[in-house]
Write an enzyme that holds these catalytic residues in place. Structure first.
Site, PDB file in Angstrom:
ATOM      1  CG  ASP A 199      -0.261   0.123   2.532  1.00 11.97           C
ATOM      2  OD1 ASP A 199       0.787  -0.529   2.721  1.00 11.97           O
ATOM      3  OD2 ASP A 199      -0.763   0.857   3.408  1.00 11.97           O
ATOM      4  CD  GLU A 241       4.291   1.254   6.861  1.00  7.85           C
ATOM      5  OE1 GLU A 241       5.068   1.658   7.742  1.00  7.85           O
ATOM      6  OE2 GLU A 241       3.894   1.984   5.920  1.00  7.85           O
TER       7      GLU A 241
END
Length: 459
Positions: free
Chosen positions: A88, A152
């Site tokens: 991500d 994250e």
């Protein structure tokens, strides 16, 4: 080393093309409108792990975005390396500041410009290609496990649950992470510590609606003004954080530790020139390297209120908001700091406004050992690849899950990043040098080689 270089040279264009394909996915975990793209990115990563030679590849569902898992167990007697990364990325805003589209990778002066180029797609994908290299050349010296997550950038909310529920599957001897930086390619380094994080949001509310600033201005407190005053009060004239008990558990570096830290190559004038600032700012009595690696901080990450559209609107806003992050150092607890921040911010609010404080995500600071087998393997890999010994440094950023791996899995991490601090992480025009990308692919197989050899010697 020659065999490694030969394989990279023969496949370098494909390695670059695949990274570009990965970078084109707008996998922004913070924005629900990109949910489909985040899920497609996970599928892409899983497919590339399979193609590289991983077994038991799985897109593991969580309460949020999935975690991609894969492994290659060569021999149960060999040491196991658990590779962590995240697919991500941060939002690309503000879009108007990008010179080229954030999700259409562009090469300028040997650098890849795209969101996620360095953080962390370019860096975790080095491991996928290094693994492929070792599989194709028959040189894989360790068992390897991959755990690539998709949350994250929003605090890894579901990773802790996954780790706790999969301790046997994730059993390993070390966690290898490339989500950090080096000083430079001329001065290779290994980060030996990371700061923790406490991320907060504050809201200041005044009147029950937006007001006409001419009719009510001067008689009703403006929440935007009050918020600015409250935030300004969080630092004193020496840029020291004023929250009571904030520094209670902070341990000062010894003179020897300060000397070692400040021995790292650093040019203050180049630093200021790169950022186009006239002077540095920070806590009085500390160097820039000390401030960014070993001291706690408090920063406003965003602030908004009232009318911010085109033209003028004479409004006295009913509320104002800010997002504030605090970077923490060893012995500080994100939970404790969040609590004392909330208590302090609420206590300094004047009676003519109401204050709401919300804690978002956090993580604990960590220090990794420099005398471990894993660190020595990384050190020797850099010596072979770069021709010089790496400099141990402290990282200013936070990777909250490093402390999680240690507490739940009982294993330490090696922070083996190949990015640069100047790569504009989280900012417009994020970049990653193509040289660094290939250099990482060349160096990582050497880590596995030396980690296996040094583990054998230590038995």
């Amino acid at each position: 080393m020659q065999e490694i270089k030969k394989y990279v040279e023969e496949n370098k264009q494909r390695f670059l093309d695949e990274l570009f394909e990965l970078l084109r996915f707008p996998s922004v975990s913070a924005d629900p409108q990109y949910k489909g793209d985040v899920l497609k990115t996970a599928d892409f990563v899983a497919q590339k792990l399979k193609e590289a030679g991983a077994d038991r590849v799985e897109v593991c569902q969580t309460a949020g975005y999935p975690i991609v898992y894969g492994e290659k167990i060569v021999d149960e007697k060999l040491p196991t390396v658990l590779i962590y990364g995240h697919y991500d990325v941060q939002p690309a805003d503000p879009l108007e500041l990008w010179e080229t589209p954030p999700f259409e990778p562009t090469v300028r002066d040997g650098k890849i410009y795209a969101r996620g180029a360095c953080d962390d797609k370019g860096q975790f994908y080095m491991h996928v290609k290094a693994f492929e290299l070792m599989m194709k050349t028959g040189t894989l010296a360790c068992n390897v496990k991959f755990m690539i997550e998709g949350e994250e950038e929003v605090g890894s909310a579901n990773l802790g649950t996954f780790v706790k529920e999969n301790t046997e599957r994730l059993k390993a001897d070390v966690v290898l992470i490339s989500d950090t930086s080096m000083i430079s390619m001329e001065h290779p380094s290994i980060e030996t510590g990371l700061r923790g994080l406490a991320y907060m949001e504050v809201e200041v509310v005044g009147p029950n609606r937006d007001l006409h600033s001419g009719v009510y201005g001067g008689a009703v407190a403006n929440p935007a003004t009050i918020l600015c005053k409250l935030i300004a009060s969080l630092h004193d004239e020496n840029n020291h954080i004023t929250i009571p008990a904030f520094y209670d558990k902070v341990v000062e570096l010894s003179d020897e530790e300060k000397k070692a830290l400040n021995a790292a190559p650093f040019d203050l004038e180049e630093y200021k020139e790169d950022l186009n600032i006239k002077a540095e700012w920070g806590e009085k009595g500390y160097s820039t390297l000390e401030r960014t690696g070993t001291r706690p901080t408090l920063e406003v990450n965003g602030i908004w209120s009232g009318y911010i559209g085109e033209g003028a609107k004479t409004v006295l806003p009913s509320k104002a908001n800010a997002k504030i992050s605090m970077r923490l150092v060893p012995n500080q607890s994100s939970e404790e700091i969040s609590e004392i921040f909330a208590k302090h911010f609420e206590s300094i609010a004047p009676d003519y406004v109401k204050v709401k404080v919300t804690a978002h995500h956090g993580g604990e600071p960590v220090v990794t050992p420099t005398d471990s087998v894993a660190y020595r393997a990384a050190e020797q890999a850099i010596v072979d690849s770069f021709g010089k010994k790496p400099i141990p440094t402290r990282g200013g950023g936070s990777i909250p899950i490093v402390a999680l791996f240690e507490s739940v899995l009982g294993i330490k991490s090696v922070l083996f990043g190949f990015g640069l601090d100047s790569d504009a992480l989280h900012s417009p025009n994020e970049k990653y040098d193509i040289f660094n990308y290939y250099k990482g692919i060349e160096t990582l197989p050497l880590f596995h080689k030396y980690f296996a050899e040094l583990n054998k010697k230590s038995i």
